[in-house]
Design a protein around this motif. Structure first.
Motif, PDB file in Angstrom:
ATOM      1  N   PRO A  32       0.840  -1.189   0.000  1.00 51.38           N
ATOM      2  CA  PRO A  32       0.000   0.000   0.000  1.00 51.38           C
ATOM      3  C   PRO A  32       0.882   1.249   0.000  1.00 51.38           C
ATOM      4  N   GLN A  33       0.637   2.153  -0.929  1.00 48.78           N
ATOM      5  CA  GLN A  33       1.495   3.340  -1.012  1.00 48.78           C
ATOM      6  C   GLN A  33       0.752   4.483  -1.691  1.00 48.78           C
ATOM      7  N   ILE A  34       1.358   5.673  -1.641  1.00 50.07           N
ATOM      8  CA  ILE A  34       0.750   6.835  -2.314  1.00 50.07           C
ATOM      9  C   ILE A  34       1.692   7.293  -3.403  1.00 50.07           C
ATOM     10  N   ALA A  35       1.222   7.335  -4.644  1.00 49.57           N
ATOM     11  CA  ALA A  35       2.067   7.815  -5.748  1.00 49.57           C
ATOM     12  C   ALA A  35       1.614   9.215  -6.140  1.00 49.57           C
ATOM     13  N   VAL A  36       2.594  10.099  -6.341  1.00 44.74           N
ATOM     14  CA  VAL A  36       2.277  11.482  -6.697  1.00 44.74           C
ATOM     15  C   VAL A  36       2.386  11.621  -8.210  1.00 44.74           C
ATOM     16  N   VAL A  37       1.286  11.958  -8.878  1.00 41.95           N
ATOM     17  CA  VAL A  37       1.346  12.154 -10.322  1.00 41.95           C
ATOM     18  C   VAL A  37       0.861  13.555 -10.704  1.00 41.95           C
ATOM     19  N   GLY A  38       1.312  14.026 -11.845  1.00 40.40           N
ATOM     20  CA  GLY A  38       0.899  15.341 -12.315  1.00 40.40           C
ATOM     21  C   GLY A  38       1.763  15.764 -13.471  1.00 40.40           C
ATOM     22  N   GLY A  39       1.328  16.797 -14.172  1.00 38.27           N
ATOM     23  CA  GLY A  39       2.115  17.304 -15.290  1.00 38.27           C
ATOM     24  C   GLY A  39       3.379  17.970 -14.785  1.00 38.27           C
ATOM     25  N   GLN A  40       4.261  18.275 -15.732  1.00 32.13           N
ATOM     26  CA  GLN A  40       5.481  18.963 -15.348  1.00 32.13           C
ATOM     27  C   GLN A  40       5.141  20.324 -14.766  1.00 32.13           C
ATOM     28  N   SER A  41       5.798  20.711 -13.687  1.00 33.28           N
ATOM     29  CA  SER A  41       5.594  22.010 -13.041  1.00 33.28           C
ATOM     30  C   SER A  41       4.212  22.163 -12.424  1.00 33.28           C
ATOM     31  N   ALA A  42       3.533  21.053 -12.166  1.00 38.81           N
ATOM     32  CA  ALA A  42       2.213  21.150 -11.537  1.00 38.81           C
ATOM     33  C   ALA A  42       2.357  21.576 -10.075  1.00 38.81           C
ATOM     34  N   GLY A  43       3.532  21.331  -9.496  1.00 30.07           N
ATOM     35  CA  GLY A  43       3.748  21.690  -8.097  1.00 30.07           C
ATOM     36  C   GLY A  43       3.970  20.478  -7.199  1.00 30.07           C
ATOM     37  N   LYS A  44       4.312  19.328  -7.796  1.00 28.06           N
ATOM     38  CA  LYS A  44       4.481  18.096  -7.013  1.00 28.06           C
ATOM     39  C   LYS A  44       5.613  18.248  -6.000  1.00 28.06           C
ATOM     40  N   GLN A 162       2.978   1.624 -14.111  1.00 26.34           N
ATOM     41  CA  GLN A 162       3.522   0.542 -13.286  1.00 26.34           C
ATOM     42  C   GLN A 162       3.099   0.694 -11.826  1.00 26.34           C
ATOM     43  N   PHE A 163       3.087   1.938 -11.365  1.00 33.82           N
ATOM     44  CA  PHE A 163       2.753   2.180  -9.965  1.00 33.82           C
ATOM     45  C   PHE A 163       1.243   2.268  -9.756  1.00 33.82           C
ATOM     46  N   ILE A 164       0.569   3.091 -10.595  1.00 34.17           N
ATOM     47  CA  ILE A 164      -0.815   3.443 -10.233  1.00 34.17           C
ATOM     48  C   ILE A 164      -1.855   2.431 -10.669  1.00 34.17           C
ATOM     49  N   THR A 165      -1.499   1.468 -11.548  1.00 37.56           N
ATOM     50  CA  THR A 165      -2.514   0.471 -11.906  1.00 37.56           C
ATOM     51  C   THR A 165      -2.798  -0.446 -10.720  1.00 37.56           C
ATOM     52  N   GLU A 167      -4.058  -1.853  -7.455  1.00 42.74           N
ATOM     53  CA  GLU A 167      -5.191  -1.462  -6.612  1.00 42.74           C
ATOM     54  C   GLU A 167      -4.728  -0.971  -5.244  1.00 42.74           C
ATOM     55  N   SER A 168      -3.535  -1.403  -4.837  1.00 41.87           N
ATOM     56  CA  SER A 168      -3.056  -1.040  -3.506  1.00 41.87           C
ATOM     57  C   SER A 168      -2.472   0.369  -3.463  1.00 41.87           C
ATOM     58  N   CYS A 169      -2.438   1.054  -4.619  1.00 43.36           N
ATOM     59  CA  CYS A 169      -1.762   2.353  -4.681  1.00 43.36           C
ATOM     60  C   CYS A 169      -2.776   3.494  -4.649  1.00 43.36           C
ATOM     61  N   LEU A 170      -2.618   4.389  -3.670  1.00 43.47           N
ATOM     62  CA  LEU A 170      -3.439   5.601  -3.681  1.00 43.47           C
ATOM     63  C   LEU A 170      -2.779   6.586  -4.645  1.00 43.47           C
ATOM     64  N   ILE A 171      -3.591   7.361  -5.353  1.00 39.49           N
ATOM     65  CA  ILE A 171      -3.025   8.271  -6.351  1.00 39.49           C
ATOM     66  C   ILE A 171      -3.229   9.709  -5.891  1.00 39.49           C
ATOM     67  N   LEU A 172      -2.128  10.417  -5.692  1.00 40.03           N
ATOM     68  CA  LEU A 172      -2.228  11.829  -5.350  1.00 40.03           C
ATOM     69  C   LEU A 172      -2.107  12.604  -6.665  1.00 40.03           C
ATOM     70  N   ALA A 173      -3.247  13.069  -7.171  1.00 42.47           N
ATOM     71  CA  ALA A 173      -3.257  13.704  -8.492  1.00 42.47           C
ATOM     72  C   ALA A 173      -3.117  15.212  -8.325  1.00 42.47           C
ATOM     73  N   VAL A 174      -1.938  15.738  -8.707  1.00 37.58           N
ATOM     74  CA  VAL A 174      -1.645  17.156  -8.501  1.00 37.58           C
ATOM     75  C   VAL A 174      -1.966  17.947  -9.766  1.00 37.58           C
ATOM     76  N   THR A 175      -2.854  18.930  -9.624  1.00 41.85           N
ATOM     77  CA  THR A 175      -3.283  19.713 -10.773  1.00 41.85           C
ATOM     78  C   THR A 175      -3.185  21.196 -10.441  1.00 41.85           C
ATOM     79  N   PRO A 176      -2.542  21.991 -11.286  1.00 44.91           N
ATOM     80  CA  PRO A 176      -2.498  23.427 -11.026  1.00 44.91           C
ATOM     81  C   PRO A 176      -3.847  24.078 -11.346  1.00 44.91           C
TER      82      PRO A 176
END
Ligand code: GDP
Ligand code: MG
Length: 486
Positions: A32-44, A162-165, A167-176
């Motif tokens: 179980p983990q949290i992956a941080v995803v977002g576009g470049q320069s979104a502020g991750k 690889q990470f977010i598919t 089910e055990s992964c929470l997705i932190l979706a960063v959007t500006p």
């Protein structure tokens, strides 16, 4: 927090994560983990730095994060950081942490801005953080720069997947907030793997940069693109703040003031901002671990059994054991076969853009070189006509014939075909030469791999022990967790 007795869950998963990282990607248990995803320069990176209260992540234009960074935050009196790849060294200067991340990134990817899915594990101890583990991933991008591979967009996408598919992964979706939310890269990719929005947490950055008269109230109230876990707005430091060395404490105070004084967000102020985000993630990750523990436990148990067997095998490891030798040899031969086939059939990985080789070269010999040799052949039509006429006449002898005799045709054609022999042989020589090159290349590779395997045997043994120990603890702790949740 409603999580009494559960504070140890995150550190426990951290231990497992370390153990897995030392073995490499092949041992893929879904932690179980949290992956941080977002576009470049979104502020991750900004969000992660705010959690720690320190500047420690590499900055710059282009793709800065080029390997996954497993960032384990551990609440602790003393403040320092350590990397899994150099555990003995304690970093107290966070500028050095940044340098080490850069150096370690380049170590695997080269400095040509390529990417690699092998993670860097960083653990930060600090009184400011709540226990939390996040994986910072490369930002999604559209264009390659420098000598980056042209398919960099695809490569990054595949790595995120690889990470977010899982089910055990929470997705932190960063959007500006200052871009069109419906087109958010982060929300789009999250939706692909989590269409119902069950394990996605939305983070909206750059609320301070929205056009005057507009606000993100609808999305923050979870009305626009609803997620079960909702959205949290944050205000990070702007580039100007960073250049002016505004410290993170001051930034957090400014953020709080921003939410309290903004008419559109005032009523949400308690549920916005970095501290709230950190607290929420800590809770959600802890709950998430508790929920996934029963499944994890049974998987760990079955892996533990097979690992115990493997460890046993390694213990009985004799370098001169004939069965082991045969097995290793067989693997080498198989690897050789695979490599050889790849060279001839072509493959997408490690494309050489400087030289033609293997199958491509042979293709060129057949389709360019051979026709060229044929064209070069001297061919005198007048002479040929004379030969044909003599051949026909010689076959007819004293008679005169009405039809061209087959024998004449054969005699002439045979003579022509003989002429092809020389260019054919030349091409065959070239093909043989190339095949020899390919064989030599593949042999070198196999020999090198064999050497690595030899070297790695001890490390694997050690790592297997680590996992085995972790698995034991995991099983014990999940019992506690289960008991606690009942
Ligand atoms: P990443 O590529 O997603 O890691 O993005 P960064 O965290 O490096 O941020 C990219 C740029 O946006 C930096 O110059 C930040 O200062 C700026 N930035 C990030 N978040 C905010 C924000 O909430 N407000 C403002 N004004 N600037 C921000
Ligand atoms: Mg970044």
């Amino acid at each position: 927090m409603g999580n009494r007795g559960m504070e140890d869950l995150i550190p426990l998963i951290n231990k497992l994560q370390d153990a897995f990282s030392s073995i490499g990607q092949s041992c893929n248990l879904d932690l179980p983990q949290i992956a941080v995803v977002g576009g470049q320069s979104a502020g991750k990176s900004s969000v992660l730095e705010n959690f720690v209260g320190r500047d420690f992540l590499p900055r710059g234009s282009g793709i800065v994060t080029r390997r996954p960074l497993i960032l384990q935050l551990v609440n602790n009196q003393a403040e320092y950081a350590e990397f899994l790849h150099c555990k003995s060294r304690k970093f107290v200067d966070f500028e050095e942490v940044r340098q080490e991340i850069e150096a370690e990134t380049d170590r695997l990817t080269g400095s040509n801005k390529g990417i690699s899915a092998v993670p860097i594990n960083l653990r930060v101890f600090s009184p400011n953080v709540l226990n939390l583990t996040l994986i910072d991933l490369p930002g999604m991008t559209k264009v390659a720069v420098g000598d980056q591979p042209v398919d960099i967009e695809q490569q990054i996408r595949e790595m995120l997947m690889q990470f977010i598919t899982k089910e055990s992964c929470l997705i932190l979706a960063v959007t500006p907030a200052n871009t069109d939310l419906a087109n958010s890269d982060a929300l789009k990719i999250a939706k692909e793997v989590d269409p119902q929005g069950l394990r996605t947490i939305g983070v909206i950055t750059k609320l301070d940069l929205m056009d005057e008269g507009t606000d993100a109230r609808d999305i923050l109230e979870n009305k626009l693109l609803p997620l079960r876990r909702g959205y949290i707005g944050v205000v990070n430091r702007s580039q100007k703040d960073i250049d002016g060395r505004k410290d993170i404490k001051a930034a957090l105070a400014a953020e709080r003031k921003f939410f309290l004084s903004h008419p559109g967000y005032r009523h949400l102020a308690e549920r916005m901002g970095t501290p709230h985000l950190q607290k929420t993630l800590n809770q959600q990750l802890t709950n998430h671990i508790r929920d996934t523990l029963p499944g994890l436990r049974s998987k760990l148990q079955s892996q533990m059994l097979s690992l115990e067997k493997e460890v046993e095998e390694y213990k009985n490891f004799r370098p001169d054991d004939p069965t082991r030798k045969t097995k290793a040899l067989l693997q080498m031969v198989q690897q050789f076969g695979v490599d050889f086939e790849k060279c001839i059939e072509g493959s997408g990985d490690q494309v050489d853009t400087a030289n033609l080789s293997g199958g491509a070269k042979i293709n060129r010999i057949f389709h360019e070189r051979f026709p060229f040799e044929l064209v070069k052949m001297e061919f005198d039509e007048k002479e040929l006509r004379k030969e044909i006429s003599y051949a026909i006449k010689n076959i007819h002898g004293v008679r005169t014939g009405l039809f061209t005799p087959d024998l004449a045709f054969e005699a002439i054609v045979k003579k022509q075909i003989v002429k092809l022999k020389e260019p054919c042989l030349k091409c065959i020589d070239m093909v043989i030469q190339e095949l020899v090159n390919v064989v030599r290349q593949c042999t070198n590779k196999v020999l090198h791999a064999a050497w690595l395997v030899w070297q790695g045997a001890n490390e694997v043994l050690h790592a297997a022990w680590l996992v085995w120990q972790g698995a034991n603890e995991g099983a014990a702790c999940s019992m506690v967790g289960l008991a606690g949740s009942q």
